[in-house]
Design an enzyme around this catalytic site. Structure first.
Site, PDB file in Angstrom:
ATOM      1  N   HIS A  62     -17.042 -69.974  72.262  1.00  0.00           N
ATOM      2  CA  HIS A  62     -17.722 -71.512  70.892  1.00  0.00           C
ATOM      3  C   HIS A  62     -18.149 -70.484  70.370  1.00  0.00           C
ATOM      4  CE1 HIS A  62     -22.062 -70.894  71.597  1.00  0.00           C
ATOM      5  NE2 HIS A  62     -22.277 -69.750  71.905  1.00  0.00           N
ATOM      6  N   CYS A 107     -22.914 -66.267  65.176  1.00  0.00           N
ATOM      7  CA  CYS A 107     -22.558 -67.295  66.434  1.00  0.00           C
ATOM      8  C   CYS A 107     -21.954 -69.097  65.162  1.00  0.00           C
ATOM      9  CB  CYS A 107     -23.619 -68.617  66.837  1.00  0.00           C
ATOM     10  SG  CYS A 107     -24.626 -66.953  67.266  1.00  0.00           S
ATOM     11  N   HIS A 142     -16.648 -67.026  69.224  1.00  0.00           N
ATOM     12  CA  HIS A 142     -17.266 -65.595  70.032  1.00  0.00           C
ATOM     13  C   HIS A 142     -17.227 -65.709  71.530  1.00  0.00           C
ATOM     14  CE1 HIS A 142     -20.892 -67.588  69.079  1.00  0.00           C
ATOM     15  NE2 HIS A 142     -21.497 -67.448  69.958  1.00  0.00           N
ATOM     16  N   HIS A 180     -18.990 -65.175  75.583  1.00  0.00           N
ATOM     17  CA  HIS A 180     -19.884 -64.880  76.326  1.00  0.00           C
ATOM     18  C   HIS A 180     -19.788 -65.004  77.720  1.00  0.00           C
ATOM     19  CE1 HIS A 180     -22.783 -65.318  73.218  1.00  0.00           C
ATOM     20  NE2 HIS A 180     -22.668 -66.112  72.812  1.00  0.00           N
ATOM     21  N   HIS A 221     -13.291 -69.538  80.947  1.00  0.00           N
ATOM     22  CA  HIS A 221     -12.338 -68.948  79.995  1.00  0.00           C
ATOM     23  C   HIS A 221     -11.540 -70.753  79.150  1.00  0.00           C
ATOM     24  CE1 HIS A 221     -11.806 -66.151  82.895  1.00  0.00           C
ATOM     25  NE2 HIS A 221     -11.521 -65.134  81.805  1.00  0.00           N
ATOM     26  N   GLU A 227     -26.520 -67.634  78.439  1.00  0.00           N
ATOM     27  CA  GLU A 227     -25.397 -66.296  77.263  1.00  0.00           C
ATOM     28  C   GLU A 227     -25.254 -65.330  77.751  1.00  0.00           C
ATOM     29  OE1 GLU A 227     -25.898 -67.554  73.215  1.00  0.00           O
ATOM     30  OE2 GLU A 227     -24.606 -69.830  74.078  1.00  0.00           O
TER      31      GLU A 227
END
Length: 125
Positions: free
Chosen positions: A13, A24, A28, A30, A68, A111
């Site tokens: 996200h 952020c 990237h 998580h 994914h 996260e």
């Protein structure tokens, strides 16, 4: 009695509206952990709040819609942990709650191992 079960998925996200250079704001990923908490005043069956197997529709929903995936495409809002927790509480209440013995208390979205957001049922409607 209160129980919990944790589910995992991998997703990416990015968050909009952040200052230039904020990490952020870049795409990237998580390793998300989602924990549901359920409660009941009385136990059912052999002594369950809810049979953990009855939570499989929630697991399937996470796998199909978030694992994914780019969460910016999967959700209609900026995919913060807080908004994801709110979305998952609402989905659980609409799709799982009607067919299980226990009652949802909260959903926690992590996260990272050190960060989380928790949405309680009372804050979801």
């Amino acid at each position: 009695m209160t129980i919990g079960k944790t589910f995992t998925f991998e997703a990416s996200h990015r968050l909009n509206g952040l200052p230039d250079g904020h990490k952020c704001a870049r795409l990237h990923g998580h390793s998300y952990r989602v924990t549901v908490e359920l409660t009941a005043d009385e136990l059912v069956g052999p002594g369950f709040v809810t049979d953990f197997g009855d939570l499989s529709p929630f697991s399937a929903y996470l796998a199909e819609h978030f694992d994914h995936r780019d969460l910016n495409e999967a959700l209609d809002v900026d995919p913060t942990s807080e908004r994801l927790a709110l979305h998952l509480v609402r989905w659980f209440l609409d799709n799982v709650q009607p067919v299980i013995a226990g009652r949802l208390v909260a959903v926690t979205v992590s996260e990272t191992p050190k960060t989380w957001a928790r949405c309680t049922v009372g804050n979801a409607r």
